[in-house]
Design an enzyme around this catalytic site. Structure first.
Site, PDB file in Angstrom:
ATOM      1  N   GLY A 294      -0.572   0.415  -4.983  1.00 26.88           N
ATOM      2  CA  GLY A 294      -1.897  -0.142  -4.719  1.00 26.88           C
ATOM      3  C   GLY A 294      -2.922   0.453  -5.654  1.00 26.88           C
ATOM      4  O   GLY A 294      -3.015   1.681  -5.761  1.00 26.88           O
TER       5      GLY A 294
ATOM      6  N   CYS B 284       0.859  -1.178   0.000  1.00 26.65           N
ATOM      7  CA  CYS B 284       0.000   0.000   0.000  1.00 26.65           C
ATOM      8  C   CYS B 284       0.896   1.229   0.000  1.00 26.65           C
ATOM      9  O   CYS B 284       2.084   1.135   0.240  1.00 26.65           O
ATOM     10  CB  CYS B 284      -0.861   0.052   1.256  1.00 26.65           C
ATOM     11  SG  CYS B 284      -2.010  -1.321   1.422  1.00 26.65           S
TER      12      CYS B 284
ATOM     13  N   TYR C 148      11.837  -4.230  -6.669  1.00 27.61           N
ATOM     14  CA  TYR C 148      10.631  -4.065  -7.484  1.00 27.61           C
ATOM     15  C   TYR C 148       9.622  -3.019  -6.992  1.00 27.61           C
ATOM     16  O   TYR C 148       9.132  -2.216  -7.780  1.00 27.61           O
ATOM     17  CB  TYR C 148       9.935  -5.424  -7.629  1.00 27.61           C
ATOM     18  CG  TYR C 148       8.541  -5.339  -8.215  1.00 27.61           C
ATOM     19  CD1 TYR C 148       8.349  -4.792  -9.480  1.00 27.61           C
ATOM     20  CD2 TYR C 148       7.436  -5.785  -7.511  1.00 27.61           C
ATOM     21  CE1 TYR C 148       7.079  -4.696 -10.027  1.00 27.61           C
ATOM     22  CE2 TYR C 148       6.166  -5.697  -8.051  1.00 27.61           C
ATOM     23  CZ  TYR C 148       5.989  -5.155  -9.304  1.00 27.61           C
ATOM     24  OH  TYR C 148       4.744  -5.055  -9.829  1.00 27.61           O
TER      25      TYR C 148
ATOM     26  N   ASN D  18       0.302   0.832   5.921  1.00 30.40           N
ATOM     27  CA  ASN D  18       0.906  -0.056   4.927  1.00 30.40           C
ATOM     28  C   ASN D  18       1.589  -1.189   5.681  1.00 30.40           C
ATOM     29  O   ASN D  18       2.439  -0.944   6.519  1.00 30.40           O
ATOM     30  CB  ASN D  18       1.939   0.744   4.112  1.00 30.40           C
ATOM     31  CG  ASN D  18       2.863  -0.124   3.278  1.00 30.40           C
ATOM     32  OD1 ASN D  18       4.015   0.203   3.079  1.00 30.40           O
ATOM     33  ND2 ASN D  18       2.360  -1.234   2.781  1.00 30.40           N
ATOM     34  N   GLY D  19       1.196  -2.435   5.391  1.00 31.26           N
ATOM     35  CA  GLY D  19       1.884  -3.557   6.013  1.00 31.26           C
ATOM     36  C   GLY D  19       0.939  -4.583   6.596  1.00 31.26           C
ATOM     37  O   GLY D  19      -0.281  -4.481   6.457  1.00 31.26           O
TER      38      GLY D  19
END
Ligand code: SF4
Length: 456
Positions: free
Chosen positions: A37, A9, A257, A115-116
């Site tokens: 996201g 995210c 990435y 995020n996570g």
């Protein structure tokens, strides 16, 4: 490999004490983080120019520009705000799980973007259900919000509540909490997830990546440290570093990435890391080839590094059509094959009769790579040698990446030669785990999805 592995995210927060509306900045910050996201997007703002701190929120399913109209942004009045783009790693792809999460409680309200993944979310949720807070469908982010609220009821400030909650949660996380008059940003003690602080004149910005700060005209100040709790108020920035200084394990996949190549994470430019991964591949390689190329967009920079170290010419073999709608990316193999053809075309003159080194960042299922190699052969390539700028992806991630089981990972189920045959390559080689040092120097890394060495 490109879209076979889903991003996590993106979070964005901004505090403009001089009083201008921030929803427009959040919108552009989220557009800059869209690669992290694409399932849902949301913005919450608080207006502290009046007495109260009125919170307005809008969120929905889709890309940022699908969720928000110009009118929506104009109506989101406030000079503090948080925003989120989401790929669902837990909790399912449904509107209720879109963020920011906004909750009212007896001492006020909070809006939270996260995020996570929390590795102890179930344990915390059970306790919260016992207290009558969480329900059985609660996402990790809601569990986190309930934990902060529960601490807030016994503490004097939102930052103290965050500190209390952060001692209970375990996992990879980067979080921004907006209480109506403050922003509190914090990052997991291992530093798995990235989070940076920036500034534009008197306005402070927190974001998953520095590229988002730049996109709104800001300047990167620094990374938020692993374990640090940073509070932004009208007085400026204060921080609590009592959770800092322990073991660190930064996600190496951000460099391979996830992150944008124009971002700088934990002091390391992502582009440089990718370039050096390509160099490391070339230095360990003995293949005789005529040309090197990268799979757009994920393999391009590593291909540049490979060309630099090998002396082979770098060729832009693929033409990418950026206008193919997301609706073409369907889940079955057959439909995915069609999607690859719609998105990529090979310039035959660049590969006809040539031995080609083809670089990409990873292989997950192998389906897309097989298609790309077929396209190169149809265009007349004499040989295709695949080089991957990460080690074989063998183990699942529990910290927020969507590869749930080893059964989905071709390299976990097959030998190197079986994978080579499956994708139709003449040879296949990967980056070695020891080569990460060339990418990120001495930075302590999480490499668990390659090494099975989980930091938590
Ligand atoms: S397991 Fe892999 S993807 Fe997950 S945090 Fe570690 S390096 Fe990143």
């Amino acid at each position: 490999m490109t879209k076979e592995l889903k991003e996590e995210c993106g979070v964005f927060g901004i505090y403009a004490p001089e009083g201008s509306d921030v929803a427009g900045d959040i919108y552009y910050g989220l557009v800059a983080l869209q690669h992290r996201g694409q399932e849902s997007a949301g913005i919450a703002v608080s207006d502290i120019r009046g007495e109260k701190g009125n919170v307005s929120i809008k969120k929905g399913m889709g890309l940022v520009n699908e969720v928000f109209s110009e009118e929506d942004i104009r109506l989101l009045k406030g000079n503090i705000g948080v925003g989120h783009v989401r790929y669902s790693t837990t909790g399912g792809s449904v509107p209720e799980n879109a963020q920011p999460i906004s909750m009212n409680y007896i001492k006020g309200s909070l809006s939270l973007v996260h995020n996570g993944n929390l590795v102890n979310a179930d344990e915390l949720k059970n306790k919260q259900m016992y207290r009558g807070q969480a329900h059985y469908t609660s996402s990790d982010s809601e569990v986190l919000a309930y934990e902060i609220i529960s601490e807030r009821l016994n503490t004097g400030s939102i930052e103290e509540a965050v500190k209390g909650a952060s001692k209970k949660i375990k996992g990879g996380y980067a979080v921004i909490v907006m209480s109506p008059r403050k922003l509190v940003a914090f990052r997991d003690p291992l530093g798995i997830k990235p989070l940076v602080l920036g500034r534009r004149d008197g306005t402070y910005i927190v974001a998953s990546e520095s590229a988002a700060i730049k996109s709104v005209g800001g300047t990167l100040i620094r990374d938020i440290e692993p374990g640090e709790i940073l509070t932004i108020t009208e007085k400026g920035v204060e921080n609590d570093r009592s959770g800092c200084g322990g073991k660190e394990a930064h996600c190496v996949f951000e460099y391979i990435y996830f992150a944008r190549p124009d971002s700088v994470i934990d002091g390391i430019p992502v582009r440089e890391a990718r370039f050096h991964a390509g160099k490391a591949l070339a230095m360990a390689d003995e293949v005789k080839a005529d040309v090197v190329c990268g799979v757009p967009d994920s393999g391009l920079i590593a291909a540049e590094g490979y060309a630099n170290a090998s002396g082979l010419p770098l060729s832009f073999v693929f033409h990418k059509n950026s206008y193919v709608g997301r609706s073409f990316i369907k889940p079955t193999d057959k439909e995915r094959q069609t999607a690859v053809h719609m998105k990529l075309n090979v310039n035959s003159s660049a590969v006809y009769g040539k031995k080609v080194v083809l670089i990409d960042d990873s292989i997950v299922r192998g389906t897309t790579m097989r298609q790309i190699i077929t396209m190169l052969r149809e265009a007349g390539a004499a040989e295709v040698h695949v080089r991957i700028s990460s080690p074989p992806f063998l183990y699942p991630c529990y910290y927020g990446t969507d590869v749930a089981s080893s059964g989905q990972l071709i390299a976990a189920e097959h030998s190197n030669d079986e994978v080579r045959k499956e994708i139709g390559a003449d040879s296949l080689a990967y980056l070695r785990i020891e080569d990460f040092r060339m990418m990120t120097g001495e930075l302590p890394l999480c490499t668990a999805c390659f090494s099975n060495d989980y930091p938590l």
